[in-house]
Design a protein around this motif. Structure first.
Motif, short mmCIF file in Angstrom:
data_model
loop_
_atom_site.label_atom_id
_atom_site.label_comp_id
_atom_site.label_asym_id
_atom_site.label_seq_id
_atom_site.Cartn_x
_atom_site.Cartn_y
_atom_site.Cartn_z
N PHE A 204 -65.06 2.31 0.40
CA PHE A 204 -65.42 3.11 1.55
C PHE A 204 -64.36 4.18 1.80
CE2 PHE A 204 -67.45 -1.03 3.16
CZ PHE A 204 -68.70 -0.68 2.66
N GLY A 205 -64.80 5.24 2.50
CA GLY A 205 -63.85 6.22 2.96
C GLY A 205 -62.98 5.62 4.06
N PRO A 206 -61.94 6.32 4.50
CA PRO A 206 -61.00 5.75 5.48
C PRO A 206 -61.64 5.31 6.79
CG PRO A 206 -60.64 8.11 5.19
CD PRO A 206 -61.56 7.69 4.10
N THR A 207 -62.59 6.07 7.32
CA THR A 207 -63.22 5.69 8.60
C THR A 207 -64.11 4.47 8.43
OG1 THR A 207 -63.23 8.01 9.31
CG2 THR A 207 -64.62 6.48 10.54
N MET A 208 -64.95 4.48 7.39
CA MET A 208 -65.79 3.31 7.11
C MET A 208 -64.93 2.08 6.85
SD MET A 208 -69.01 4.40 4.71
CE MET A 208 -70.34 5.43 5.30
N GLN A 209 -63.86 2.24 6.10
CA GLN A 209 -62.98 1.11 5.79
C GLN A 209 -62.35 0.56 7.07
OE1 GLN A 209 -62.67 -0.44 2.95
NE2 GLN A 209 -61.14 -1.90 3.74
N GLY A 210 -61.93 1.46 7.96
CA GLY A 210 -61.36 1.01 9.23
C GLY A 210 -62.37 0.22 10.06
N GLN A 211 -63.61 0.70 10.11
CA GLN A 211 -64.65 0.00 10.85
C GLN A 211 -64.97 -1.35 10.20
OE1 GLN A 211 -68.14 2.13 11.97
NE2 GLN A 211 -67.04 3.83 12.89
N PHE A 212 -65.02 -1.34 8.88
CA PHE A 212 -65.29 -2.59 8.15
C PHE A 212 -64.21 -3.63 8.46
CE2 PHE A 212 -64.51 -4.93 4.06
CZ PHE A 212 -65.58 -5.81 4.18
N GLU A 213 -62.96 -3.23 8.49
CA GLU A 213 -61.88 -4.17 8.80
C GLU A 213 -61.96 -4.67 10.23
OE1 GLU A 213 -58.34 -2.02 7.83
OE2 GLU A 213 -58.68 -2.14 5.65
N ARG A 214 -62.36 -3.81 11.15
CA ARG A 214 -62.53 -4.24 12.54
C ARG A 214 -63.67 -5.27 12.64
NH1 ARG A 214 -60.61 -1.88 17.12
NH2 ARG A 214 -59.02 -0.26 16.84
N MET A 215 -64.77 -5.03 11.94
CA MET A 215 -65.87 -5.99 11.95
C MET A 215 -65.42 -7.32 11.38
SD MET A 215 -69.38 -3.85 11.09
CE MET A 215 -68.80 -3.06 9.58
N ALA A 216 -64.64 -7.29 10.29
CA ALA A 216 -64.17 -8.53 9.67
C ALA A 216 -63.27 -9.32 10.62
CB ALA A 216 -63.44 -8.21 8.37
N GLN A 217 -62.39 -8.62 11.32
CA GLN A 217 -61.50 -9.30 12.26
C GLN A 217 -62.28 -9.90 13.43
OE1 GLN A 217 -59.07 -5.76 12.80
NE2 GLN A 217 -57.29 -6.77 11.88
N ALA A 218 -63.22 -9.13 13.97
CA ALA A 218 -64.04 -9.64 15.08
C ALA A 218 -64.88 -10.83 14.62
CB ALA A 218 -64.94 -8.53 15.62
N ALA A 219 -65.44 -10.75 13.41
CA ALA A 219 -66.28 -11.83 12.88
C ALA A 219 -65.49 -13.13 12.77
CB ALA A 219 -66.84 -11.44 11.52
N SER A 220 -64.25 -13.04 12.32
CA SER A 220 -63.42 -14.25 12.17
C SER A 220 -63.21 -14.94 13.52
CB SER A 220 -62.09 -13.87 11.54
OG SER A 220 -61.24 -15.00 11.44
N SER A 221 -62.84 -14.16 14.53
CA SER A 221 -62.59 -14.76 15.84
C SER A 221 -63.87 -15.23 16.52
CB SER A 221 -61.86 -13.76 16.75
OG SER A 221 -60.47 -13.72 16.44
N GLN A 222 -64.96 -14.48 16.36
CA GLN A 222 -66.21 -14.90 16.99
C GLN A 222 -66.72 -16.22 16.41
OE1 GLN A 222 -66.84 -13.80 19.76
NE2 GLN A 222 -68.19 -12.02 19.79
#
Length: 277
Positions: A204-222
């Motif tokens: 992914f480009g930098p913005t998509m990659q940043g969003q992807f990482e945020r989703m992954a972090q939120a998914a782990s805690s949820q």
């Protein structure tokens, strides 16, 4: 006292067919008696519904389906006989009495009652992902494969995230459904669909990659919150559990980087602000 035969003759064709369609819920004698009564009325009873096929994870790939449609268990618990009215038919467990021992039928055992259903709502994940992509520069969306992969990851994430928010918001509002624990298990299956997808590498480009990482972090805690919430519901212990509170604050902050407001509540996600002294 009315006999079982009299009781069956007082039932409608639809109610009799219900006994035939659900033989696992009733004594075999009752199911056979319902079939005989339908034939007596010159109504050929339809064949009993086949048992649901076992779930196979491979059949769910590559895209997940909503928990309310993927799982025969939830369908059996939430929409049996609802017919779009929001009410269920179910049987009362008969009390063993001299007139109602195994092998005997009692009119009370044929009584049907209605109870309030607690279905999980569905959300328009395509629209949520489309709004999320507005923040992505056009240059990053030119790569067709990356865009397709990001959309699929977004659908899987928000399918699980929105229903997780729905359940946890119910808990915070003191409106917990009696089916909370079962529904939490089903939503966790949606999270597993996300987990299966994130094991692969993406370019992914930098913005998509940043969003992807945020989703992954939120998914782990949820997933952690959803796994522990049922055990903390008594006494509303989740409101004072330090780890649950910390994870909730983290999730809110990560989601705020994806969109301003929750698609479930319409309220803004909370951004964590650090103060240094």
């Amino acid at each position: 006292m009315a006999s079982p035969t009299d009781t069956l003759r007082a039932k409608t064709n639809t109610e009799l067919q219900f006994f035939v369609d659900n033989p696992g819920f009733y004594h075999a004698d009752l199911v056979e008696a319902a079939q005989r009564e339908l034939r007596r009325r010159d109504v050929a009873p339809a064949a009993a519904l086949p048992p649901p096929a076992p779930y196979s994870p491979a059949e769910a790939e590559p895209a997940p389906t909503p928990a309310t449609r993927r799982w025969p268990l939830l369908a059996g618990l939430l929409v049996l006989g609802a017919a779009g009215t929001g009410w269920l038919w179910h049987t009362r467990t008969p009390v063993t009495t001299p007139a109602n021992r195994p092998g005997q039928l009692s009119p009370d055992s044929l009584r049907l009652e209605s109870v309030r259903a607690h279905p999980l709502p569905s959300f328009d994940t395509d629209a949520i992902v489309a709004a999320q992509l507005v923040r992505v520069p056009t240059s990053e969306k030119q790569e067709a494969q990356a865009l397709r992969q990001f959309r699929e990851l977004g659908r899987r994430f928000w399918s699980a995230e929105t229903q997780t928010e729905f359940l946890t918001n119910q808990a915070h509002a003191g409106q917990v459904s009696p089916m909370f624990a079962e529904q939490a298990l089903l939503v966790r299956e949606n999270w597993r669909a996300w987990n299966k997808a994130v094991v692969y590498s993406y370019r992914f480009g930098p913005t998509m990659q940043g969003q992807f990482e945020r989703m992954a972090q939120a998914a782990s805690s949820q997933q952690h919150i959803l796994a522990n919430m049922p055990g903390l519901l008594p006494g509303r212990k989740f409101l004072t559990d330090k780890e649950m509170l910390a994870r909730d604050a983290e999730v809110q902050d990560w989601l705020a980087g994806l969109r301003k407001t929750s698609p479930v509540t319409g309220r803004p996600y909370r951004v964590t602000v650090l103060h240094f002294q």
